[in-house]
Design an enzyme around this catalytic site. Sequence first.
Site, PDB file in Angstrom:
ATOM      1  N   ASP A 163       3.295  -4.207   8.122  1.00 19.03           N
ATOM      2  CA  ASP A 163       2.114  -3.365   7.959  1.00 19.03           C
ATOM      3  C   ASP A 163       0.904  -4.268   8.207  1.00 19.03           C
ATOM      4  O   ASP A 163       0.526  -5.061   7.353  1.00 19.03           O
ATOM      5  CB  ASP A 163       2.088  -2.780   6.542  1.00 19.03           C
ATOM      6  CG  ASP A 163       0.772  -2.074   6.224  1.00 19.03           C
ATOM      7  OD1 ASP A 163      -0.062  -1.924   7.138  1.00 19.03           O
ATOM      8  OD2 ASP A 163       0.585  -1.681   5.057  1.00 19.03           O
TER       9      ASP A 163
ATOM     10  N   LYS B  24      -9.582   0.442  11.726  1.00 22.75           N
ATOM     11  CA  LYS B  24      -9.829  -0.787  10.966  1.00 22.75           C
ATOM     12  C   LYS B  24     -10.064  -1.979  11.893  1.00 22.75           C
ATOM     13  O   LYS B  24     -10.192  -3.102  11.429  1.00 22.75           O
ATOM     14  CB  LYS B  24      -8.673  -1.065  10.004  1.00 22.75           C
ATOM     15  CG  LYS B  24      -8.669  -0.120   8.811  1.00 22.75           C
ATOM     16  CD  LYS B  24      -7.771  -0.626   7.699  1.00 22.75           C
ATOM     17  CE  LYS B  24      -7.846   0.232   6.466  1.00 22.75           C
ATOM     18  NZ  LYS B  24      -6.966   1.398   6.470  1.00 22.75           N
TER      19      LYS B  24
ATOM     20  N   HIS C 209       0.865  -1.175   0.000  1.00 19.53           N
ATOM     21  CA  HIS C 209       0.000   0.000   0.000  1.00 19.53           C
ATOM     22  C   HIS C 209       0.910   1.236   0.000  1.00 19.53           C
ATOM     23  O   HIS C 209       2.054   1.157   0.425  1.00 19.53           O
ATOM     24  CB  HIS C 209      -0.789  -0.112   1.315  1.00 19.53           C
ATOM     25  CG  HIS C 209      -1.721   0.981   1.619  1.00 19.53           C
ATOM     26  ND1 HIS C 209      -1.338   2.106   2.292  1.00 19.53           N
ATOM     27  CD2 HIS C 209      -3.048   1.103   1.401  1.00 19.53           C
ATOM     28  CE1 HIS C 209      -2.386   2.877   2.463  1.00 19.53           C
ATOM     29  NE2 HIS C 209      -3.444   2.293   1.930  1.00 19.53           N
TER      30      HIS C 209
ATOM     31  N   GLN D  50      -4.424  -3.999   7.366  1.00 17.68           N
ATOM     32  CA  GLN D  50      -5.552  -4.840   6.945  1.00 17.68           C
ATOM     33  C   GLN D  50      -5.687  -6.065   7.832  1.00 17.68           C
ATOM     34  O   GLN D  50      -6.789  -6.463   8.200  1.00 17.68           O
ATOM     35  CB  GLN D  50      -5.351  -5.310   5.495  1.00 17.68           C
ATOM     36  CG  GLN D  50      -5.720  -4.285   4.455  1.00 17.68           C
ATOM     37  CD  GLN D  50      -7.115  -3.747   4.626  1.00 17.68           C
ATOM     38  OE1 GLN D  50      -8.046  -4.502   4.879  1.00 17.68           O
ATOM     39  NE2 GLN D  50      -7.271  -2.448   4.510  1.00 17.68           N
TER      40      GLN D  50
ATOM     41  N   CYS E  95      -5.309   3.170  -2.855  1.00 14.91           N
ATOM     42  CA  CYS E  95      -3.963   3.546  -2.381  1.00 14.91           C
ATOM     43  C   CYS E  95      -2.934   2.481  -2.728  1.00 14.91           C
ATOM     44  O   CYS E  95      -1.994   2.237  -1.961  1.00 14.91           O
ATOM     45  CB  CYS E  95      -3.959   3.844  -0.880  1.00 14.91           C
ATOM     46  SG  CYS E  95      -4.946   5.267  -0.470  1.00 14.91           S
TER      47      CYS E  95
END
Lengths: 406, 120
Positions: free
Chosen positions: A197, A223, A120, A200, A363
């Site tokens: 990361d 999220k 991303h 998600q 993104c």
Amino acid sequence: MKYQLGKTLKEEFPIFIHHRDLVFLDNAASCQKPKVVLEAMDKLYRTSYANVHRGVYSISEAATNMYEESRVGVAKFINAKTEAEVIFTRNATEALNVAAFSVAELLQPGDEVLLTQLEHHASLVPWQMAAKKHQLKLNFIPVNSEGRLELENIDKIITPRTKVLAITAMSNVTGTVTELDVLIPKAKAAGAIVIIDAAQAVQHLPLDVQALGCDLLAFSGHKIFGPSGVGVLWGKLDLLQKLEPFEYGGSMISEVSYATASFAEPPAKFEAGTPPIAEVIGLGAAIKFVQEIGSEAILEYENDLTAYGLEQLKKVPGLRLIGPADQHLRGPVFAFVMEGVHPHDIASILDGVGVAVRAGHHCAMPLHKRFGIPATTRASFTIYNSEEDVGALVAGLNKARQLLVM
Amino acid sequence: MDLYQQNILDYYRHPRCNQKITEANYSAEVSNPLCGDRIEIYLQTSGDKIKQAVWQGEGCVLSLAAADMLAEYLQNKSLTAIDTIDKDWIIKTLGVNPSPSRLKCALLPLEALKKSLANN
């Protein structure tokens, strides 16, 4: 179990009381908030709001306690060794910027940073900037046409020159779950610092930082059913002690004179200024909510939902799904293109029937370019979605086809 | 409001001015990298008069229908008529009022038209 996943769970989320028929499938961008989160934030503002870490008066101490309880909650949630390893940021993007900025300060010109083609923008662009500033070389683990990492040549890609591996745990476009269990040990063996990361993944997968063996990990509060405006950067304590602070100001100092300053120990070292107090407390409530459901229960529920989604979407004529075909290799995030129908039109037609999806590049422009498509429509599911919502999506897609495919 | 009104769908399905001309005096291309939309506008003029206005490109229903409605309107108009065309004209001609995110799509052809004059 206190909570039942799927349609029943919508009762816990006030937005679905307000919009009874809303089929919300943009959870990869941001999730809705359960009432326990809204109540925790409301209660703070009504009963104990004051700045944290400052006052000796009782409501400031109460607010500080609630704020620090959230830190303990996050630490337990991701199995950190100590809550001192948990830094609150503005969002995952800020956490990833802090990680890239501060880790890059430890690197030498010519050092290599390994990313993946799935990244991303938030995991990619900070490293592009750091590479420019410190003359670093960026390498990429390639992605195949199914959206999976190509690991055949990984032993040639991860070398002693690899000083950083920065990698997503789950793609926000393809839903791909990356092979962290393979890649982290290889990167660590090569002596690299590993940055995950988890923006998600945090919503879908159990995260155990000690089991993963990474050095830094970032995610957003919004999220994982918490408020926007708060994110988390977790880091191993000895690494955090070595890293340069990203921002300077109040709270992060130890002693200040007009000429110089010394810095506080982590996590305070990385939390300059007044933090997002209510948001941190809201995140604490969100994490408690998720823990009461249980990561394993979420994984099991979403696996079934992913399988059902894949099966149903495959039946829509002219629809090309991006990402792995096997539900075990992916989460319930479905980006797709439909022959003869523009993603914006799909999103608008779906909006007309009460189904909220995202259209665009999410993104991740380079990844879309990799697949040779400018934009996709993305439907992303979470714990309050059900097979019924898959049905509403498919019905909407068929309507779009009838309307626009000649 | 439903964006997919009959008149919009009609222009999308049966465009009147979707072609390329080689003898254009004015032309421009604009694209929106966010969604991959791309519109080219071509004007063939004689003095101040637009003899032919056509377009080519890819995009969503709104951008393509707006391009076709715009080109159709321009036939035999004077170049100065372009000055009077603005956002409100596009909304009025489409007959729907798109949300801000979709309005960008509908305004892409107008952007191309204005750019074609500036290019000349």
